[in-house]
Design a protein around this motif. Structure first.
Motif, PDB file in Angstrom:
ATOM      1  N   LEU A 257       0.801  -1.222   0.000  1.00 25.92           N
ATOM      2  CA  LEU A 257       0.000   0.000   0.000  1.00 25.92           C
ATOM      3  C   LEU A 257       0.834   1.272   0.000  1.00 25.92           C
ATOM      4  O   LEU A 257       0.289   2.372  -0.087  1.00 25.92           O
ATOM      5  CB  LEU A 257      -0.929   0.022   1.222  1.00 25.92           C
ATOM      6  CG  LEU A 257      -1.836  -1.189   1.428  1.00 25.92           C
ATOM      7  CD1 LEU A 257      -2.742  -0.965   2.630  1.00 25.92           C
ATOM      8  CD2 LEU A 257      -2.664  -1.464   0.188  1.00 25.92           C
ATOM      9  N   ILE A 258       2.147   1.147   0.106  1.00 21.56           N
ATOM     10  CA  ILE A 258       2.994   2.331   0.243  1.00 21.56           C
ATOM     11  C   ILE A 258       3.381   2.917  -1.126  1.00 21.56           C
ATOM     12  O   ILE A 258       3.931   4.001  -1.213  1.00 21.56           O
ATOM     13  CB  ILE A 258       4.268   1.991   1.055  1.00 21.56           C
ATOM     14  CG1 ILE A 258       4.945   3.265   1.568  1.00 21.56           C
ATOM     15  CG2 ILE A 258       5.229   1.146   0.240  1.00 21.56           C
ATOM     16  CD1 ILE A 258       6.125   3.012   2.487  1.00 21.56           C
ATOM     17  N   GLY A 259       3.063   2.196  -2.203  1.00 19.71           N
ATOM     18  CA  GLY A 259       3.461   2.644  -3.539  1.00 19.71           C
ATOM     19  C   GLY A 259       2.663   3.851  -4.017  1.00 19.71           C
ATOM     20  O   GLY A 259       1.654   4.249  -3.423  1.00 19.71           O
ATOM     21  N   GLU A 260       3.094   4.429  -5.138  1.00 16.07           N
ATOM     22  CA  GLU A 260       2.471   5.641  -5.661  1.00 16.07           C
ATOM     23  C   GLU A 260       2.222   5.514  -7.159  1.00 16.07           C
ATOM     24  O   GLU A 260       2.869   4.736  -7.850  1.00 16.07           O
ATOM     25  CB  GLU A 260       3.372   6.861  -5.397  1.00 16.07           C
ATOM     26  CG  GLU A 260       3.743   6.981  -3.943  1.00 16.07           C
ATOM     27  CD  GLU A 260       4.416   8.300  -3.603  1.00 16.07           C
ATOM     28  OE1 GLU A 260       4.148   9.316  -4.249  1.00 16.07           O
ATOM     29  OE2 GLU A 260       5.222   8.293  -2.666  1.00 16.07           O
ATOM     30  N   GLN A 261       1.260   6.298  -7.635  1.00 16.42           N
ATOM     31  CA  GLN A 261       1.023   6.385  -9.068  1.00 16.42           C
ATOM     32  C   GLN A 261       2.204   7.100  -9.725  1.00 16.42           C
ATOM     33  O   GLN A 261       2.574   8.191  -9.332  1.00 16.42           O
ATOM     34  CB  GLN A 261      -0.279   7.173  -9.322  1.00 16.42           C
ATOM     35  CG  GLN A 261      -0.405   7.789 -10.691  1.00 16.42           C
ATOM     36  CD  GLN A 261      -0.613   6.777 -11.804  1.00 16.42           C
ATOM     37  OE1 GLN A 261      -0.870   5.607 -11.540  1.00 16.42           O
ATOM     38  NE2 GLN A 261      -0.506   7.208 -13.033  1.00 16.42           N
ATOM     39  N   ASN A 262       2.800   6.442 -10.695  1.00 14.54           N
ATOM     40  CA  ASN A 262       3.941   7.019 -11.414  1.00 14.54           C
ATOM     41  C   ASN A 262       3.602   7.182 -12.884  1.00 14.54           C
ATOM     42  O   ASN A 262       2.894   6.367 -13.464  1.00 14.54           O
ATOM     43  CB  ASN A 262       5.183   6.128 -11.291  1.00 14.54           C
ATOM     44  CG  ASN A 262       5.708   6.041  -9.872  1.00 14.54           C
ATOM     45  OD1 ASN A 262       5.698   4.972  -9.266  1.00 14.54           O
ATOM     46  ND2 ASN A 262       6.161   7.147  -9.336  1.00 14.54           N
ATOM     47  N   TRP A 263       4.155   8.223 -13.493  1.00 16.87           N
ATOM     48  CA  TRP A 263       4.013   8.417 -14.934  1.00 16.87           C
ATOM     49  C   TRP A 263       5.234   7.892 -15.667  1.00 16.87           C
ATOM     50  O   TRP A 263       5.188   7.631 -16.859  1.00 16.87           O
ATOM     51  CB  TRP A 263       3.809   9.893 -15.248  1.00 16.87           C
ATOM     52  CG  TRP A 263       2.513  10.408 -14.717  1.00 16.87           C
ATOM     53  CD1 TRP A 263       2.313  11.282 -13.688  1.00 16.87           C
ATOM     54  CD2 TRP A 263       1.199  10.040 -15.165  1.00 16.87           C
ATOM     55  NE1 TRP A 263       0.970  11.484 -13.459  1.00 16.87           N
ATOM     56  CE2 TRP A 263       0.269  10.729 -14.362  1.00 16.87           C
ATOM     57  CE3 TRP A 263       0.727   9.188 -16.166  1.00 16.87           C
ATOM     58  CZ2 TRP A 263      -1.107  10.603 -14.539  1.00 16.87           C
ATOM     59  CZ3 TRP A 263      -0.641   9.067 -16.328  1.00 16.87           C
ATOM     60  CH2 TRP A 263      -1.544   9.766 -15.528  1.00 16.87           C
ATOM     61  N   SER A 264       6.333   7.738 -14.975  1.00 15.77           N
ATOM     62  CA  SER A 264       7.563   7.260 -15.602  1.00 15.77           C
ATOM     63  C   SER A 264       7.572   5.732 -15.663  1.00 15.77           C
ATOM     64  O   SER A 264       7.445   5.067 -14.627  1.00 15.77           O
ATOM     65  CB  SER A 264       8.783   7.750 -14.812  1.00 15.77           C
ATOM     66  OG  SER A 264       9.943   7.057 -15.204  1.00 15.77           O
ATOM     67  N   PRO A 265       7.731   5.145 -16.860  1.00 12.70           N
ATOM     68  CA  PRO A 265       7.836   3.673 -16.956  1.00 12.70           C
ATOM     69  C   PRO A 265       9.026   3.127 -16.175  1.00 12.70           C
ATOM     70  O   PRO A 265       8.982   2.004 -15.678  1.00 12.70           O
ATOM     71  CB  PRO A 265       8.013   3.427 -18.466  1.00 12.70           C
ATOM     72  CG  PRO A 265       7.468   4.651 -19.124  1.00 12.70           C
ATOM     73  CD  PRO A 265       7.752   5.788 -18.189  1.00 12.70           C
ATOM     74  N   PHE A 266      10.096   3.916 -16.037  1.00 10.15           N
ATOM     75  CA  PHE A 266      11.274   3.520 -15.246  1.00 10.15           C
ATOM     76  C   PHE A 266      10.854   3.221 -13.807  1.00 10.15           C
ATOM     77  O   PHE A 266      11.243   2.204 -13.231  1.00 10.15           O
ATOM     78  CB  PHE A 266      12.306   4.654 -15.293  1.00 10.15           C
ATOM     79  CG  PHE A 266      13.557   4.396 -14.500  1.00 10.15           C
ATOM     80  CD1 PHE A 266      14.683   3.843 -15.105  1.00 10.15           C
ATOM     81  CD2 PHE A 266      13.648   4.726 -13.154  1.00 10.15           C
ATOM     82  CE1 PHE A 266      15.854   3.617 -14.381  1.00 10.15           C
ATOM     83  CE2 PHE A 266      14.797   4.505 -12.420  1.00 10.15           C
ATOM     84  CZ  PHE A 266      15.902   3.950 -13.039  1.00 10.15           C
ATOM     85  N   CYS A 267      10.043   4.118 -13.224  1.00 13.68           N
ATOM     86  CA  CYS A 267       9.595   3.933 -11.838  1.00 13.68           C
ATOM     87  C   CYS A 267       8.724   2.689 -11.702  1.00 13.68           C
ATOM     88  O   CYS A 267       8.903   1.887 -10.774  1.00 13.68           O
ATOM     89  CB  CYS A 267       8.825   5.165 -11.364  1.00 13.68           C
ATOM     90  SG  CYS A 267       9.803   6.664 -11.202  1.00 13.68           S
ATOM     91  N   ASP A 268       7.760   2.516 -12.608  1.00 13.08           N
ATOM     92  CA  ASP A 268       6.871   1.351 -12.534  1.00 13.08           C
ATOM     93  C   ASP A 268       7.649   0.048 -12.701  1.00 13.08           C
ATOM     94  O   ASP A 268       7.375  -0.939 -12.018  1.00 13.08           O
ATOM     95  CB  ASP A 268       5.793   1.451 -13.614  1.00 13.08           C
ATOM     96  CG  ASP A 268       4.705   2.456 -13.268  1.00 13.08           C
ATOM     97  OD1 ASP A 268       4.396   2.584 -12.074  1.00 13.08           O
ATOM     98  OD2 ASP A 268       4.177   3.103 -14.183  1.00 13.08           O
ATOM     99  N   PHE A 269       8.599   0.047 -13.604  1.00 15.85           N
ATOM    100  CA  PHE A 269       9.381  -1.160 -13.863  1.00 15.85           C
ATOM    101  C   PHE A 269      10.202  -1.556 -12.633  1.00 15.85           C
ATOM    102  O   PHE A 269      10.219  -2.724 -12.219  1.00 15.85           O
ATOM    103  CB  PHE A 269      10.308  -0.925 -15.063  1.00 15.85           C
ATOM    104  CG  PHE A 269      11.127  -2.117 -15.447  1.00 15.85           C
ATOM    105  CD1 PHE A 269      10.533  -3.218 -16.048  1.00 15.85           C
ATOM    106  CD2 PHE A 269      12.493  -2.150 -15.215  1.00 15.85           C
ATOM    107  CE1 PHE A 269      11.283  -4.328 -16.412  1.00 15.85           C
ATOM    108  CE2 PHE A 269      13.252  -3.249 -15.573  1.00 15.85           C
ATOM    109  CZ  PHE A 269      12.645  -4.339 -16.171  1.00 15.85           C
ATOM    110  N   ILE A 270      10.865  -0.592 -12.017  1.00 15.80           N
ATOM    111  CA  ILE A 270      11.662  -0.879 -10.818  1.00 15.80           C
ATOM    112  C   ILE A 270      10.760  -1.261  -9.647  1.00 15.80           C
ATOM    113  O   ILE A 270      11.049  -2.182  -8.880  1.00 15.80           O
ATOM    114  CB  ILE A 270      12.531   0.337 -10.445  1.00 15.80           C
ATOM    115  CG1 ILE A 270      13.739   0.420 -11.380  1.00 15.80           C
ATOM    116  CG2 ILE A 270      13.007   0.257  -9.006  1.00 15.80           C
ATOM    117  CD1 ILE A 270      14.750   1.464 -10.988  1.00 15.80           C
ATOM    118  N   LYS A 271       9.643  -0.542  -9.506  1.00 22.12           N
ATOM    119  CA  LYS A 271       8.747  -0.754  -8.370  1.00 22.12           C
ATOM    120  C   LYS A 271       8.265  -2.201  -8.317  1.00 22.12           C
ATOM    121  O   LYS A 271       8.378  -2.879  -7.282  1.00 22.12           O
ATOM    122  CB  LYS A 271       7.574   0.226  -8.494  1.00 22.12           C
ATOM    123  CG  LYS A 271       6.566   0.159  -7.379  1.00 22.12           C
ATOM    124  CD  LYS A 271       5.629   1.375  -7.417  1.00 22.12           C
ATOM    125  CE  LYS A 271       4.865   1.454  -8.723  1.00 22.12           C
ATOM    126  NZ  LYS A 271       3.978   2.625  -8.758  1.00 22.12           N
TER     127      LYS A 271
END
Length: 435
Positions: A257-271
């Protein structure tokens, strides 16, 4: 389990795009709720509707993403289809966002043609609250995991007699805190000091709403956890599917639940890639002999996940320079001692473990999923090296909060004509009022 089911749920808040007076905004509050219902109805007319086992009316988008009104705070929510790889998930998330954005424009056009108030927007903002729904817009990561308390035996020590959830929490908690450097969405925060407004830039929008590292309740404002430990099945299977029902009993869903909405694919991929890989390492027993080497923040109560220091996340959230030391517990033999670590040093420790684990793959196991996991470890190592060198703007095209920080620096230059050196701007971002 080297290939697992992944999914993402993101809550959105509807509001008007045009600037209106505060009194008018309050009077229009009910109409905003009506707009959310009207938008869902608009999507139903276009794509049809589907009633799931939980009796929620869902709209299935062309890429199999779903849009619905959440049963809790009645936020509009979009979730991805179940994906078997991180790259598929990142792609489906982006496609779902594009479909919703496209149809929102068509919805506003229809409102205008019907002489209704146009320009309704949907916001992915984790601090969004209003007078009727007391809560925040969340971004929930979902992972398929084994019933680990049955399948994996870890040294009990203080891990609540070796049960699976404390093992997961013990391994993931330090990483999830440090991971904020990689997936924070950025925020300009206003507070008041001595009766005067005080502006500061923060790494995360979501972090300071988290009250403990793990726990079974997601709806409580006082106990919202980073890792939801409620025992939930992976899916609901009818009694007729006896074989599938028996298979599903071996798995459950873990929700972060600590994650956030990201617009960067880099962030989503690492997350997603990092947590999925850590789950695999836990299930394969990688941390059995490394449990004492995992850095543990002294501010977190080991047995319950609650914070001893309520300002802990605030301190993490304002560490723009990424040079703050946080005290962590380590073991040397049977002796416990404390050591100051920076968040990027924790990322470095975990990336080294990832490389070490991936080196155990045999030549026949190095498929596309292996290459994906290797790419995740390399990206974490690259980001940690940038933070370590103090050059965070080397990531101003990859990480959301750094992209926004760069935008803010350019905005100040455009509006005032004042050009601020990168290091001076980063060190002053925690106090934007003086800057």
């Amino acid at each position: 389990m080297r290939n697992r089911v992944l999914g993402l749920e993101t809550e959105m808040l509807a509001s008007y795009l045009s600037f209106i007076e505060e009194a008018e905004l309050i009077s229009q509050q009910t109409k905003v709720f009506e707009m959310e219902d009207m938008f869902i109805s608009f999507l139903r007319e276009k794509f049809g509707e589907f009633f799931s086992n939980d009796f929620i009316q869902r709209v299935i988008l062309p890429n199999q993403s779903q849009v619905y009104l959440d049963t809790g705070n009645k936020f509009l929510e979009i979730c991805t289809p179940e994906c078997s790889s991180v790259k598929d998930l990142v792609l489906h998330k982006r496609v779902g966002d594009v479909i919703v954005a496209r149809d929102l424009r068509r919805f506003n056009k229809q409102l205008q043609e019907n002489n209704c108030k146009p320009d309704v927007g949907l916001y992915f903002h984790h601090m969004a609250t209003d007078n009727k729904r007391k809560g925040t817009c969340g971004c929930h990561e979902n992972y398929q995991i084994y019933q680990m308390e049955k399948d994996i035996k870890y040294p009990p020590r203080e891990l609540d007699k070796g049960e699976g959830w404390p093992v997961v929490s013990r391994v993931l908690s330090p990483f999830l805190v440090a991971r904020k450097l990689l997936e924070g969405s950025g925020l300009i925060f206003e507070s008041f000091f001595g009766g005067h407004p005080f502006l500061s830039f923060c790494i995360s929008q979501r972090m300071e709403f988290i009250k403990r590292m793990w726990g079974p309740h997601s709806s409580s404002e006082q106990e919202r956890p980073a890792i939801l430990t409620r025992d939930e099945p992976l899916t609901v299977v009818s009694t007729a599917d006896s074989f599938m029902k028996e298979e599903v009993k071996n798995f459950k869903r873990c929700q972060i639940l600590i994650g956030e909405q990201n617009w960067s694919p880099f962030c989503d991929f690492i997350k997603f890639g990092s947590v999925s890989l850590l789950f695999e390492m836990i299930e394969e027993g990688y941390f059995v002999d490394k449990e004492r080497n995992i850095p543990w923040f002294s501010s977190i109560v080991y047995s319950t996940g609650f914070f001893l220091n309520r300002d802990f996340f605030k301190k993490v959230n304002r560490d723009i320079e990424c040079q703050e030391l946080f005290f962590c517990c380590h073991y040397a033999g049977s002796v416990q001692y404390q050591k100051g670590l920076k968040l990027h040093e924790i990322l470095d420790i975990y990336s080294d473990w990832m490389f070490d684990y991936l080196s155990s793959y045999g030549s026949g196991e190095k498929d596309h999923l292996y290459l994906e996991k290797l790419e995740v470890a390399r990206k974490i190592k690259y980001a940690a090296d940038c933070f370590s060198g103090g050059d965070i703007f080397a990531l101003d095209e990859e990480i959301d909060w750094i992209i926004k920080l760069r935008w803010l620096q350019d905005l100040i230059k455009t509006e005032t004509g004042i050009e601020i050196d990168d290091k001076e701007f980063i060190s002053g971002a925690a106090n934007l009022t003086d800057l």
